[in-house]
Design a protein around this motif. Structure first.
Motif, PDB file in Angstrom:
ATOM      1  N   ILE A 243     -37.584 -12.470 -18.846  1.00  0.00           N
ATOM      2  CA  ILE A 243     -36.906 -13.333 -19.813  1.00  0.00           C
ATOM      3  C   ILE A 243     -36.540 -12.546 -21.067  1.00  0.00           C
ATOM      4  CG2 ILE A 243     -37.132 -15.407 -21.246  1.00  0.00           C
ATOM      5  CD1 ILE A 243     -36.844 -15.922 -18.234  1.00  0.00           C
ATOM      6  N   GLN A 244     -35.265 -12.651 -21.481  1.00  0.00           N
ATOM      7  CA  GLN A 244     -34.754 -11.906 -22.629  1.00  0.00           C
ATOM      8  C   GLN A 244     -34.482 -12.784 -23.842  1.00  0.00           C
ATOM      9  OE1 GLN A 244     -34.296  -8.397 -22.543  1.00  0.00           O
ATOM     10  NE2 GLN A 244     -35.489  -8.704 -20.672  1.00  0.00           N
ATOM     11  N   ALA A 245     -34.323 -14.080 -23.611  1.00  0.00           N
ATOM     12  CA  ALA A 245     -33.963 -14.940 -24.743  1.00  0.00           C
ATOM     13  C   ALA A 245     -34.310 -16.395 -24.434  1.00  0.00           C
ATOM     14  CB  ALA A 245     -32.471 -14.823 -25.055  1.00  0.00           C
ATOM     15  N   ILE A 246     -34.543 -17.143 -25.509  1.00  0.00           N
ATOM     16  CA  ILE A 246     -34.712 -18.595 -25.429  1.00  0.00           C
ATOM     17  C   ILE A 246     -33.719 -19.204 -26.408  1.00  0.00           C
ATOM     18  CG2 ILE A 246     -36.267 -20.562 -25.682  1.00  0.00           C
ATOM     19  CD1 ILE A 246     -38.614 -18.658 -25.302  1.00  0.00           C
ATOM     20  N   GLU A 247     -32.917 -20.135 -25.926  1.00  0.00           N
ATOM     21  CA  GLU A 247     -31.916 -20.787 -26.773  1.00  0.00           C
ATOM     22  C   GLU A 247     -32.134 -22.300 -26.741  1.00  0.00           C
ATOM     23  OE1 GLU A 247     -27.013 -21.145 -27.135  1.00  0.00           O
ATOM     24  OE2 GLU A 247     -27.952 -19.728 -25.741  1.00  0.00           O
ATOM     25  N   LYS A 248     -32.159 -22.890 -27.898  1.00  0.00           N
ATOM     26  CA  LYS A 248     -32.350 -24.339 -27.986  1.00  0.00           C
ATOM     27  C   LYS A 248     -31.001 -25.039 -27.943  1.00  0.00           C
ATOM     28  CE  LYS A 248     -34.759 -27.933 -30.598  1.00  0.00           C
ATOM     29  NZ  LYS A 248     -35.623 -28.225 -31.771  1.00  0.00           N
ATOM     30  N   LYS A 249     -30.864 -25.958 -26.956  1.00  0.00           N
ATOM     31  CA  LYS A 249     -29.648 -26.757 -26.834  1.00  0.00           C
ATOM     32  C   LYS A 249     -30.029 -28.231 -26.764  1.00  0.00           C
ATOM     33  CE  LYS A 249     -26.964 -23.185 -24.427  1.00  0.00           C
ATOM     34  NZ  LYS A 249     -26.125 -22.864 -23.240  1.00  0.00           N
ATOM     35  N   ALA A 250     -29.033 -29.078 -26.697  1.00  0.00           N
ATOM     36  CA  ALA A 250     -29.278 -30.515 -26.713  1.00  0.00           C
ATOM     37  C   ALA A 250     -30.120 -30.972 -25.528  1.00  0.00           C
ATOM     38  CB  ALA A 250     -27.944 -31.270 -26.727  1.00  0.00           C
ATOM     39  N   ASP A 251     -29.982 -30.298 -24.386  1.00  0.00           N
ATOM     40  CA  ASP A 251     -30.708 -30.730 -23.187  1.00  0.00           C
ATOM     41  C   ASP A 251     -32.053 -30.013 -23.018  1.00  0.00           C
ATOM     42  OD1 ASP A 251     -29.586 -28.264 -22.671  1.00  0.00           O
ATOM     43  OD2 ASP A 251     -29.120 -28.721 -20.570  1.00  0.00           O
ATOM     44  N   GLY A 252     -32.430 -29.163 -23.964  1.00  0.00           N
ATOM     45  CA  GLY A 252     -33.726 -28.505 -23.867  1.00  0.00           C
ATOM     46  C   GLY A 252     -33.664 -27.036 -24.234  1.00  0.00           C
TER      47      GLY A 252
ATOM     48  N   LYS B   7     -33.417 -17.366 -20.554  1.00  0.00           N
ATOM     49  CA  LYS B   7     -32.396 -16.559 -19.892  1.00  0.00           C
ATOM     50  C   LYS B   7     -32.910 -15.145 -19.637  1.00  0.00           C
ATOM     51  CE  LYS B   7     -28.636 -19.119 -22.154  1.00  0.00           C
ATOM     52  NZ  LYS B   7     -27.421 -19.026 -22.994  1.00  0.00           N
ATOM     53  N   ALA B   8     -32.558 -14.632 -18.445  1.00  0.00           N
ATOM     54  CA  ALA B   8     -32.866 -13.249 -18.089  1.00  0.00           C
ATOM     55  C   ALA B   8     -31.564 -12.470 -17.968  1.00  0.00           C
ATOM     56  CB  ALA B   8     -33.643 -13.197 -16.775  1.00  0.00           C
ATOM     57  N   ALA B   9     -31.666 -11.143 -17.975  1.00  0.00           N
ATOM     58  CA  ALA B   9     -30.478 -10.291 -17.961  1.00  0.00           C
ATOM     59  C   ALA B   9     -29.674 -10.420 -16.681  1.00  0.00           C
ATOM     60  CB  ALA B   9     -30.888  -8.836 -18.170  1.00  0.00           C
ATOM     61  N   ASP B  10     -30.321 -10.813 -15.572  1.00  0.00           N
ATOM     62  CA  ASP B  10     -29.610 -10.892 -14.284  1.00  0.00           C
ATOM     63  C   ASP B  10     -28.896 -12.221 -14.077  1.00  0.00           C
ATOM     64  OD1 ASP B  10     -31.717 -12.619 -13.905  1.00  0.00           O
ATOM     65  OD2 ASP B  10     -32.540 -11.609 -12.132  1.00  0.00           O
ATOM     66  N   GLY B  11     -28.842 -13.059 -15.117  1.00  0.00           N
ATOM     67  CA  GLY B  11     -28.166 -14.344 -14.999  1.00  0.00           C
ATOM     68  C   GLY B  11     -29.090 -15.515 -14.738  1.00  0.00           C
ATOM     69  N   PHE B  12     -30.364 -15.245 -14.462  1.00  0.00           N
ATOM     70  CA  PHE B  12     -31.338 -16.315 -14.257  1.00  0.00           C
ATOM     71  C   PHE B  12     -31.416 -17.188 -15.507  1.00  0.00           C
ATOM     72  CE2 PHE B  12     -35.630 -17.891 -15.016  1.00  0.00           C
ATOM     73  CZ  PHE B  12     -35.952 -18.515 -13.830  1.00  0.00           C
TER      74      PHE B  12
ATOM     75  N   PRO C 215     -41.653 -10.429 -28.081  1.00  0.00           N
ATOM     76  CA  PRO C 215     -40.652 -10.263 -29.148  1.00  0.00           C
ATOM     77  C   PRO C 215     -39.216 -10.361 -28.636  1.00  0.00           C
ATOM     78  CG  PRO C 215     -41.450  -8.114 -28.477  1.00  0.00           C
ATOM     79  CD  PRO C 215     -42.234  -9.139 -27.667  1.00  0.00           C
ATOM     80  N   ILE C 216     -38.860 -11.517 -28.099  1.00  0.00           N
ATOM     81  CA  ILE C 216     -37.513 -11.699 -27.558  1.00  0.00           C
ATOM     82  C   ILE C 216     -36.696 -12.568 -28.508  1.00  0.00           C
ATOM     83  CG2 ILE C 216     -38.381 -11.500 -25.189  1.00  0.00           C
ATOM     84  CD1 ILE C 216     -38.046 -14.538 -24.950  1.00  0.00           C
ATOM     85  N   LYS C 217     -35.411 -12.620 -28.284  1.00  0.00           N
ATOM     86  CA  LYS C 217     -34.551 -13.497 -29.070  1.00  0.00           C
ATOM     87  C   LYS C 217     -34.954 -14.949 -28.821  1.00  0.00           C
ATOM     88  CE  LYS C 217     -29.699 -14.756 -29.801  1.00  0.00           C
ATOM     89  NZ  LYS C 217     -28.297 -14.546 -29.344  1.00  0.00           N
ATOM     90  N   GLY C 218     -35.196 -15.682 -29.901  1.00  0.00           N
ATOM     91  CA  GLY C 218     -35.638 -17.064 -29.769  1.00  0.00           C
ATOM     92  C   GLY C 218     -37.137 -17.201 -29.569  1.00  0.00           C
ATOM     93  N   HIS C 219     -37.892 -16.143 -29.914  1.00  0.00           N
ATOM     94  CA  HIS C 219     -39.354 -16.183 -29.701  1.00  0.00           C
ATOM     95  C   HIS C 219     -40.032 -17.291 -30.506  1.00  0.00           C
ATOM     96  CE1 HIS C 219     -40.261 -14.399 -33.652  1.00  0.00           C
ATOM     97  NE2 HIS C 219     -39.176 -13.673 -33.464  1.00  0.00           N
TER      98      HIS C 219
END
Length: 444
Positions: A229-238, A242-247, A145-149
């Motif tokens: 992993i805290q979130a998945i964001e859809k962008k033009a390149d894929g 993203k994780a909280a530590d900057g990964f 249940p993360i952002k962008g699930h």
């Protein structure tokens, strides 16, 4: 309209169909209810199609390990052709299962079953009454249940891909993550496996898990540990993970491989006093729920054993003999489990860690078998085993194996455990040589 039966079975997978067949053979009036594909997860979208896809991986790896040792060149995975081969098997499973049930005179209903009260179910408006009900609804993949699930796909999607994407990421380091990562990597994808802590495949021996990860890394799989992993964001390149530590990781396909959950939340169990949690439906040692006329078997039940297809049938056969004449509690034999990665990782019985806590009684044989003939002949990169021997009886009580034939070896070891075979007894048996079976005597 109301129809009445002796027993209603909810779920048309391996557990449910085995249960319905056994009860029908006893002369009972049985109805089996399925809301999705007849045959269940394993043959439609689980272990069977997965292993068909794995067959190409095994063939490719076998040729690769013998490169310059008698073979030149090497095969490549043709994903569309491999998928067509898989569908040639899976496309007929649901209809074939339904036809088999019908031919045996077992009543079938397709739809969602819901408990209205004791002994009464509805299936899409039809009322079904039954003295006993057996729940065998299995499990489904977890979606974190993360952002962008909503961008997550599951193993179901992976096992029916028309085209293999260039970049594939698996979130979750359990069986499914390792197995599907192995397949995607062999098919040519850039594969990443992300796990939230430093202990993937936590049920297995940690040393052999590290060896497996090393082999997969060498083969091209990138494994990222301790990344939540805290979130998945859809962008033009894929898709950006993203994780909280900057990964951050960019992928074309993201598979949530963070485990499975019981299909128990849509049955109306609260109406009949049946409890469940993330482990499954609570049952006693007779597979009976808190409601004396409702039982749960297979993956949906919270039994203390791995959720495997052979156990589903085992529990069904036990329960079929219990409904009218309750007897002894269910007991389980040694249960082998395996990860179909490359190489394979398998285990059964007592772990090396448990054995080490009682070293006066248990001997742990830590074996590097890489140069043994059975593995040398096809150029294996690694072959290891940890075998636990009870020194008071001289019998094998547990084992973990990492090799290309670990699934075969673990079955032999399971037989040794269940039959309590000593080395002396084994050596009085003549086995074909040279074969993996003839190696068994060197594991004691």
């Amino acid at each position: 309209m109301t129809t009445s039966y002796d027993v209603a079975v909810i779920g048309g997978g391996p557990a449910g169909t085995a249960m319905a067949g056994a009860l029908k053979a006893q002369g009972k009036q049985v109805v089996i209810i399925e809301s999705d594909l007849w045959g269940g997860t394993c043959p439609n979208r689980g272990c069977d199609p997965k292993k068909i896809l794995l067959s190409a991986v095994e063939a490719k790896d076998a040729a690769t390990t013998l490169h310059a040792k008698g073979l030149t060149g090497g095969p490549q995975v043709d994903w569309p052709a491999l998928m067509a081969h898989k569908r040639g098997y899976t496309d007929g499973i649901s209809d074939g299962t339904l036809n088999s049930l019908t031919q045996r005179g077992i009543a079938t209903r397709h739809g969602e079953a819901y408990f209205q009260g004791d002994g009464q179910l509805t299936v899409d408006g039809t009322v079904i009454q039954a003295r006993d009900v057996v729940i065998a609804t299995g499990q489904r993949p977890v979606i974190l249940p993360i952002k962008g699930h909503e961008y997550f796909k599951t193993s179901t999607d992976f096992l029916d891909l028309d085209v293999m994407p260039k970049r594939v990421t698996f979130v979750g380091g359990g069986y499914v993550g390792f197995e599907l990562a192995t397949i995607a990597n062999a098919a040519g994808a850039d594969v990443h496996l992300i796990h939230h802590n430093d202990r993937p495949l936590k049920e297995f021996d940690p040393q052999l898990v590290r060896d497996l990860m090393a082999e997969l890394t060498t083969a091209g799989v990138t494994i990222d540990l301790n990344e939540d992993i805290q979130a998945i964001e859809k962008k033009a390149d894929g898709l950006h993970l993203k994780a909280a530590d900057g990964f951050e990781r960019v992928s074309d396909l993201v598979i949530c491989s963070a485990g499975r959950q019981p299909n128990a939340d849509h049955l109306g169990l609260e109406n009949v006093g049946v409890k469940f949690d993330r482990h499954g439906i609570a049952v006693n040692d007779h597979l009976q729920t808190a409601n004396e006329h409702i039982y749960a078997i297979g993956d949906v039940s919270a039994t203390p054993v791995p959720k495997l297809t052979p156990l589903a049938g085992y529990e069904a056969r036990y329960l079929a003999g219990q409904l009218d004449r309750p007897g002894a509690p269910i007991t389980y034999p040694a249960v082998p489990t395996q990860v179909y990665a490359a190489p394979k990782l398998a285990q059964v019985g007592m772990s090396a860690a448990t054995a080490a806590a009682d070293s006066d009684r248990y001997q742990v044989n830590d074996l590097d078998m890489t140069k043994w003939f059975s593995y040398y002949r096809f150029g294996a990169n690694v072959a290891r085993a940890k075998v636990i021997v009870d020194q008071t009886t001289g019998t094998v009580v547990g084992a973990t194996v990492l090799s290309t034939i670990a699934d075969e070896m673990i079955n032999y070891l399971t037989l040794l455990i269940d039959q309590q075979v000593t080395l002396n007894k084994l050596q009085r048996t003549i086995l074909a040589y040279p074969t993996p079976a003839s190696d068994l005597q060197y594991l004691y």
